[in-house]
Design a protein around this motif. Structure first.
Motif, PDB file in Angstrom:
ATOM      1  N   LYS A 551       0.858  -1.186   0.000  1.00  0.00           N
ATOM      2  CA  LYS A 551       0.000   0.000   0.000  1.00  0.00           C
ATOM      3  C   LYS A 551       0.888   1.227   0.000  1.00  0.00           C
ATOM      4  CE  LYS A 551      -3.590  -0.073   2.626  1.00  0.00           C
ATOM      5  NZ  LYS A 551      -4.452  -0.090   3.854  1.00  0.00           N
ATOM      6  N   ALA A 552       0.467   2.265  -0.705  1.00  0.00           N
ATOM      7  CA  ALA A 552       1.256   3.494  -0.745  1.00  0.00           C
ATOM      8  C   ALA A 552       0.330   4.709  -0.830  1.00  0.00           C
ATOM      9  CB  ALA A 552       2.216   3.480  -1.932  1.00  0.00           C
ATOM     10  N   TYR A 553       0.773   5.783  -0.203  1.00  0.00           N
ATOM     11  CA  TYR A 553       0.131   7.093  -0.321  1.00  0.00           C
ATOM     12  C   TYR A 553       1.171   8.062  -0.856  1.00  0.00           C
ATOM     13  CZ  TYR A 553      -2.922   4.897   3.174  1.00  0.00           C
ATOM     14  OH  TYR A 553      -3.741   4.045   3.860  1.00  0.00           O
ATOM     15  N   TYR A 554       0.731   9.017  -1.651  1.00  0.00           N
ATOM     16  CA  TYR A 554       1.685  10.013  -2.132  1.00  0.00           C
ATOM     17  C   TYR A 554       0.999  11.363  -2.303  1.00  0.00           C
ATOM     18  CZ  TYR A 554      -0.314  10.057  -6.856  1.00  0.00           C
ATOM     19  OH  TYR A 554      -1.155  10.224  -7.928  1.00  0.00           O
ATOM     20  N   ILE A 555       1.803  12.398  -2.248  1.00  0.00           N
ATOM     21  CA  ILE A 555       1.358  13.748  -2.557  1.00  0.00           C
ATOM     22  C   ILE A 555       2.531  14.478  -3.178  1.00  0.00           C
ATOM     23  CG2 ILE A 555       1.894  14.603  -0.239  1.00  0.00           C
ATOM     24  CD1 ILE A 555      -0.484  16.546  -0.582  1.00  0.00           C
ATOM     25  N   GLN A 556       2.262  15.287  -4.183  1.00  0.00           N
ATOM     26  CA  GLN A 556       3.332  16.030  -4.831  1.00  0.00           C
ATOM     27  C   GLN A 556       2.797  17.377  -5.314  1.00  0.00           C
ATOM     28  OE1 GLN A 556       4.255  12.882  -7.623  1.00  0.00           O
ATOM     29  NE2 GLN A 556       3.275  13.980  -9.307  1.00  0.00           N
ATOM     30  N   ASP A 557       3.675  18.348  -5.312  1.00  0.00           N
ATOM     31  CA  ASP A 557       3.313  19.711  -5.690  1.00  0.00           C
ATOM     32  C   ASP A 557       4.314  20.206  -6.718  1.00  0.00           C
ATOM     33  OD1 ASP A 557       2.475  22.314  -5.911  1.00  0.00           O
ATOM     34  OD2 ASP A 557       3.278  22.951  -3.967  1.00  0.00           O
ATOM     35  N   SER A 558       3.802  20.596  -7.883  1.00  0.00           N
ATOM     36  CA  SER A 558       4.617  21.239  -8.894  1.00  0.00           C
ATOM     37  C   SER A 558       4.271  22.734  -8.858  1.00  0.00           C
ATOM     38  CB  SER A 558       4.326  20.639 -10.270  1.00  0.00           C
ATOM     39  OG  SER A 558       5.192  21.164 -11.233  1.00  0.00           O
ATOM     40  N   TRP A 559       5.217  23.517  -8.362  1.00  0.00           N
ATOM     41  CA  TRP A 559       4.957  24.916  -8.028  1.00  0.00           C
ATOM     42  C   TRP A 559       5.689  25.823  -9.013  1.00  0.00           C
ATOM     43  CZ3 TRP A 559       7.619  27.554  -3.269  1.00  0.00           C
ATOM     44  CH2 TRP A 559       7.211  28.905  -3.199  1.00  0.00           C
ATOM     45  N   ASN A 560       4.913  26.630  -9.763  1.00  0.00           N
ATOM     46  CA  ASN A 560       5.484  27.625 -10.658  1.00  0.00           C
ATOM     47  C   ASN A 560       5.897  28.843  -9.832  1.00  0.00           C
ATOM     48  OD1 ASN A 560       5.115  26.816 -13.676  1.00  0.00           O
ATOM     49  ND2 ASN A 560       3.230  26.215 -12.670  1.00  0.00           N
ATOM     50  N   VAL A 561       7.107  28.775  -9.312  1.00  0.00           N
ATOM     51  CA  VAL A 561       7.597  29.867  -8.487  1.00  0.00           C
ATOM     52  C   VAL A 561       7.620  31.168  -9.289  1.00  0.00           C
ATOM     53  CG1 VAL A 561       9.513  30.663  -7.051  1.00  0.00           C
ATOM     54  CG2 VAL A 561       8.972  28.230  -7.189  1.00  0.00           C
ATOM     55  N   THR A 562       8.088  31.082 -10.529  1.00  0.00           N
ATOM     56  CA  THR A 562       8.004  32.168 -11.506  1.00  0.00           C
ATOM     57  C   THR A 562       7.559  31.554 -12.822  1.00  0.00           C
ATOM     58  OG1 THR A 562      10.269  31.986 -12.358  1.00  0.00           O
ATOM     59  CG2 THR A 562       9.959  33.285 -10.343  1.00  0.00           C
ATOM     60  N   ASP A 563       7.414  32.386 -13.833  1.00  0.00           N
ATOM     61  CA  ASP A 563       7.040  31.860 -15.146  1.00  0.00           C
ATOM     62  C   ASP A 563       8.095  30.921 -15.696  1.00  0.00           C
ATOM     63  OD1 ASP A 563       4.721  33.286 -15.058  1.00  0.00           O
ATOM     64  OD2 ASP A 563       5.395  34.916 -16.382  1.00  0.00           O
ATOM     65  N   ASN A 564       9.339  31.066 -15.245  1.00  0.00           N
ATOM     66  CA  ASN A 564      10.449  30.293 -15.800  1.00  0.00           C
ATOM     67  C   ASN A 564      11.002  29.239 -14.859  1.00  0.00           C
ATOM     68  OD1 ASN A 564      10.152  32.076 -17.871  1.00  0.00           O
ATOM     69  ND2 ASN A 564      12.147  33.070 -17.641  1.00  0.00           N
ATOM     70  N   PHE A 565      10.499  29.186 -13.636  1.00  0.00           N
ATOM     71  CA  PHE A 565      11.108  28.288 -12.650  1.00  0.00           C
ATOM     72  C   PHE A 565      10.028  27.462 -11.969  1.00  0.00           C
ATOM     73  CE2 PHE A 565      13.051  26.932  -8.699  1.00  0.00           C
ATOM     74  CZ  PHE A 565      14.370  26.663  -9.064  1.00  0.00           C
ATOM     75  N   ILE A 566      10.226  26.134 -12.010  1.00  0.00           N
ATOM     76  CA  ILE A 566       9.293  25.196 -11.389  1.00  0.00           C
ATOM     77  C   ILE A 566      10.018  24.466 -10.266  1.00  0.00           C
ATOM     78  CG2 ILE A 566       7.934  23.091 -11.717  1.00  0.00           C
ATOM     79  CD1 ILE A 566       7.562  23.952 -14.636  1.00  0.00           C
TER      80      ILE A 566
END
Length: 1017
Positions: A551-566
């Motif tokens: 069993k596994a749980y996951y969470i992830q966030d892809s955050w556009n800190v700026t228009d050019n940086f993730i």
């Protein structure tokens, strides 16, 4: 158009084309679909539509000018922007699995485009630039694979990716990713896990004609993926559209155009195995049809495939049998897609990968390539049926939910039938051994055989173990994944439940193996007449139904800190529980934490130059195979006998009398040689005693840093540095003296162990197993029934008494490029890598040991002495080039070149002197020492470089649209370098150097020719 706008357009067009073509994006890190993202004017509406299926979605551009459509099925899309002023613009996009197709309607400066009729079409070429990705991913479409001369299987395609090398031949057709063993990968089809978790050395094989795209993840994958320290192979199948299509093809590899097998010679030049008469041919025919059952709503794709392969195998060593084998693969696949509404989709994937092999066994004269009496037939099964149902719901513009349920069955059954019609099989009852003639092995020195003749069976069919007749694996998987766009944050989270059950067991054919041996004293001098022949009888019966619950749980966030940086932040929690044949838990690990971090910087803001990096921790569960013998009821006995003769048909000894201490030949003394090797007869092990109570999962840390640069519209290059560090391994230890000495026991002259309270240890017993699972190098907390009275004693054994810490590091520099022109596409990579440590991981290529998670690496701490060095999957240099050139509209040519340096060699011998009756350690020729001198791992040189060049030519006549002819030539120059050798170079008893030292065990595959004819309409 001004020069300034031309430059803006060229950058935007290039960025779009590159973004549509290759590599998985973190923002769309799903294993079944992709995404369409971009920028437009706030308030605009964006509509994507696939004309082939009618799939359509509309979304409103947010206040920041960005938009995203998630969980988009792969395919070709029209992207339409409708402005608030009524203006419209259209683009075309190609969506691949795991990618973000970036389709923007504003310039790099943010101004709205005025070129509303401009269309940029993704060509499907391979290109590594995707500014939303931190992964190391390769995607090949069915069209690209068809143009490359490559074998039609998932492993061969995966070997085109940087950082992959072919695994040892002992484990079949498998790949090593980033220095890991071949038992550390995961495989998926349409989001369903098809890995065979019994040993992690197999996976379901879908009919390859049905593959639409194959994604190969070699590192940096996000928290959605786990249970892998190596790589991930993810396949997406073809599907139906509104347009009806049907077709068929046949692939044929004729026997006459296949080069002869390479013969094997001993170190003294003597021919050991003559493979000149071996032969093989194979053919696969497929037919398919696809279309809409209800236009824009319900679609179907169906394929039926039948393959046949025939092998004739001879030899001229001491084996007195040869065989004629026929393998048939009656496979099928069905893919159904139902667009219930624009916001709700259902998918059904069903396929069968059954494979049946019938091997007719014949007698032959020793050393002669002839075929005499028919002995019988061995029947083996592999594969089974798989069913997967998936739902995708676009619940709001910003929230998508998917749910998957799948069930699969994978057979591993085996049975035999003698020439007289007698069925020979094993039912899995450890008290009832397998039927048939026993296995016979003659281990006496050659001069004894010359006098007495070779001991052999003329009725044994396999010379090996046979698997129980009902052996199979069953998987039930359920997962829910969600994606939620919250401003600059893209959240993905989910749960994955994966339950795996194995019915397994095995026994020697005939229930036992007789190994004839000679007690020749401390030397290996010619016969003096005082040698004593004896025979060892060994019985191994095992059978159980075991389970692995994951069993596994996951969470992830892809955050556009700026228009050019993730910035990417992820976390995964894995839980594993292993159950033995009595349904009892013997290993349970809860919520193993796996953090994932990464970034991607679009340096120029136009998708032409990216700098990226990531760091992550990945865990691997314990496989199911461990429980069959190690944690369930089993029988493993040995007994030595004197004998007066042997049966000329069965090879079994006659006139046997038990060897006893101090007895003369033929006399039975007071002490029998009979002994249980692993527990009492038929007794299930106490599950609390099998593994250390403080066991950690096998886990690894990985770090990647790189950049990718588009040099012009047609060519891009990338470089990445990779470092992997194995932090903990799982293996077993069989030196029980560490427990006894820790508890204050002392060994007496008669071999028994006397405890501090005056009682003798009772070993082995159901609570005192011969081997225990632990983390090498770490202090282990064991529970043990020391006296056989049912009372368990907890003992903390210092790691130094058991073994050194498990070590494995992988460091690599990968340089890769992609080019696409009007008539040519070309991809290539060069990898410089080092894989170093004292354990390969799940399996042991040094000796071809497939006992996943319980290799002999750490059974005794002496086995790990001098074991640190370059590992079997260390290929220092790897060069890969492949592509296709369209000469005319009708003719094209493809090529594939792989050049790799050879793997390191070891010299494995005996450990002597050792306090045992033979004077050597009981593990025989397994130590990193030869001639009594240490020979550290990897110091015996390397195997030769391998160079494989494949070529194909395709012809598509204009007069018959849909008709195609193709010829593939594999290994054009018939390079036959050695790819593995026998590294056990000393006799297990005497320590004398073997004639079979460094005997070649495998070679490069010979030159073969494959013809194809296909008609598609």
């Amino acid at each position: 158009m001004s020069q300034h706008h031309r430059q803006i357009f060229r950058r935007s067009a290039l960025g779009l084309a590159l973004g549509l073509c290759f590599t998985g994006g973190v923002q769309a890190q799903t294993n079944t679909a992709g995404a369409v993202t971009g920028r437009a004017v706030a308030g605009d509406t964006i509509t994507i539509e696939n004309p082939a299926t009618g799939f359509s979605r509309t979304i409103t551009v947010g206040g920041d000018g960005s938009y995203r459509l998630s969980q988009v099925p792969i395919g070709q899309y029209t992207v339409t922007r409708k402005g608030t002023d009524g203006s419209t613009s259209t683009r075309n996009a190609s969506v691949s699995v795991g990618t973000s197709a970036n389709v923007s309607f504003v310039s790099a400066s943010g101004d709205a485009q005025t070129l509303d009729t401009v269309t940029v079409i993704g060509t499907g070429a391979i290109n590594p630039i995707d500014v939303s990705s931190v992964e190391s991913t390769t995607i090949l479409t069915a069209e690209q694979i068809a143009k490359i001369p490559v074998q039609r299987d998932a492993t061969s395609v995966a070997l085109l990716a940087p950082g992959t090398v072919r695994g040892d031949a002992a484990f079949g057709n498998l790949a090593s990713f980033g220095g890991s063993s071949v038992a550390e990968n995961q495989y998926y089809v349409n989001g369903f896990n098809i890995t065979n978790t019994f040993q992690n050395l197999n996976f379901a094989q879908i009919p390859f004609e049905a593959v639409a795209e194959q994604q190969v993840k070699t590192g940096g994958y996000g928290a959605e993926f786990g249970r892998s320290l190596g790589g991930v192979i993810n396949m997406i199948t073809k599907r139906g559209t509104n347009e009806f299509h049907a077709g068929g093809n046949i692939f044929w590899e004729p026997e006459d155009l296949r080069e002869d097998g390479k013969s094997v010679y001993m170190t003294d030049g003597t021919l050991f195995e003559d493979n000149s008469k071996d032969s093989q041919w194979q053919a696969v025919a497929s037919v398919w049809a696809s279309g809409a059952l209800i236009k824009d709503k319900l679609f179907a794709y169906g394929l039926v495939s039948f393959g046949r392969r025939e092998n004739e195998t001879f030899n001229n060593n001491q084996i007195l049998t040869n065989n004629s084998a026929r393998t048939e693969t009656p496979n099928w696949l069905l893919k159904m897609d139902w667009n219930v509404t624009d916001d709700h989709l259902l998918e059904l994937t069903a396929f069968s990968d059954k494979q049946e092999t019938d091997s007719d066994i014949f007698l032959n004269d020793e050393g002669v390539l002839n075929r005499k009496d028919f002995l019988g037939t061995a029947f083996t099964e592999q594969g089974g049926d798989n069913y997967v149902l998936k739902y995708t719901g676009y619940l709001t513009d910003n929230f998508t939910l998917s749910a998957l349920a799948g069930h699969s069955v994978f057979s591993r059954a085996q049975r035999l039938r003698t020439a007289g019609g007698l069925d020979v099989s094993y039912g899995g009852d450890i008290n009832v051994p397998a039927s048939g003639c026993p296995n016979i092995v003659d281990l006496r020195p050659g001069y004894r055989q010359a006098i007495d003749g070779t001991r052999a069976s003329t009725c044994n069919l396999t010379g090996a173990n046979i698997t129980r007749r009902d052996a199979e694996d069953t998987r039930d998987q359920y997962r829910i994944d969600a994606e939620w766009q919250l401003g600059d944050h893209l959240l993905r989270f989910g749960v994955d439940v994966d339950d795996f059950e194995s019915v397994d067991g095995g026994s020697f054919e005939g229930g036992r193996i007789f190994s004839y041996r000679t007690d020749n004293g401390p030397d290996d001098e010619p016969n003096t007449g005082d040698e004593v022949d004896f025979v060892r009888e060994q019985i191994v019966n095992q059978g159980a139904v075991v389970k692995v619950e994951q069993k596994a749980y996951y969470i992830q966030d892809s955050w556009n800190v700026t228009d050019n940086f993730i910035a990417y932040l992820g976390a995964r929690w894995d839980s594993f529980e292993n159950l033995n044949g009595q349904g009892q838990s013997y290993v349970e690990i809860k919520d193993q934490f796996g953090p994932r971090l990464g970034f991607s910087w679009d340096v120029n803001g136009d998708s032409t130059f990216k700098v990226f990096g990531n760091a992550g921790r990945y865990a691997l569960p314990l496989t199911a195979t461990v429980a069959v013998r190690g944690a369930s009821a089993s029988l493993f006995t040995r007994q030595e006998f004197f004998y007066t003769g042997f049966d000329p048909v069965t090879g079994a000894p006659t006139g046997m009398t038990d060897i006893s201490d101090g007895s003369a030949p033929g006399e039975r003394g007071p002490t029998s040689s009979f002994r249980y090797v692993n527990g009492e007869f038929g007794t299930a092990k106490n599950p609390q005693t099998i593994a250390a109570k403080n066991l950690d999962p096998m886990y690894q840390d990985e770090y990647i840093l790189g950049f990718q640069k588009a040099l012009n519209d047609n060519f891009a290059i990338g470089i990445r540095a990779i470092f992997r560090d194995l932090k903990a391994a799982i293996d077993d230890n069989c030196d029980y003296t560490a427990i006894l000495t820790t508890e204050g026991f002392e060994q007496q002259d008669d071999g028994r162990w006397l405890g501090p309270d005056g009682r003798f240890a009772a070993l082995p017993n159901s609570g005192f197993p011969y081997c225990r699972i632990f983390n090498p190098g770490a202090d282990a907390v064991f529970l043990t029934d020391l006296y056989g009275d049912g009372n368990l004693k907890e003992t903390t054994v210092p790691g130094a008494l058991l073994s050194p810490k498990a070590k494995r590091t992988y460091s690599a520099l990968e340089i890769f490029f992609d080019g696409k022109w009007d008539k040519l596409f070309l991809q290539g990579s060069y990898t410089y890598a080092k894989s170093k440590g004292n354990t390969e991981g799940g399996v042991k290529s040094d000796i071809g040991q497939a006992d996943t998670n319980v290799t002999q690496d750490f059974d005794y701490k002496e086995l790990a002495v001098d074991s640190y060095g370059y590992l079997p999957n260390d290929r220092r240099h790897s060069l890969k080039l492949f592509g296709n050139y369209e000469i005319t509209d009708e003719w094209s040519v493809g090529a594939n070149l792989i050049v790799q340096s050879g793997r390191p060699k070891n010299c494995l011998g005996v450990l002597s002197p050792w306090p045992s009756p033979t004077g050597t350690h009981p593990y025989g020729s397994s130590f990193f020492r030869c001639n009594g001198v240490p020979t550290p791992r990897g110091t015996e040189g390397r195997l030769p470089w391998t160079r494989t060049f494949d070529l194909n030519v395709a012809y598509r006549p204009n007069f018959a649209e849909g008709l195609q002819f193709k010829v593939d030539i594999f290994n054009v120059f018939n390079s036959r370098e050695v790819t593995s050798v026998n590294e056990q170079v000393e006799d297990a008893s005497s320590g004398a150097r073997l004639d079979l030292a460094f005997l070649p065990l495998s070679f490069q595959a010979p030159r073969t020719v494959r013809f194809m004819v296909q008609y598609d309409f």
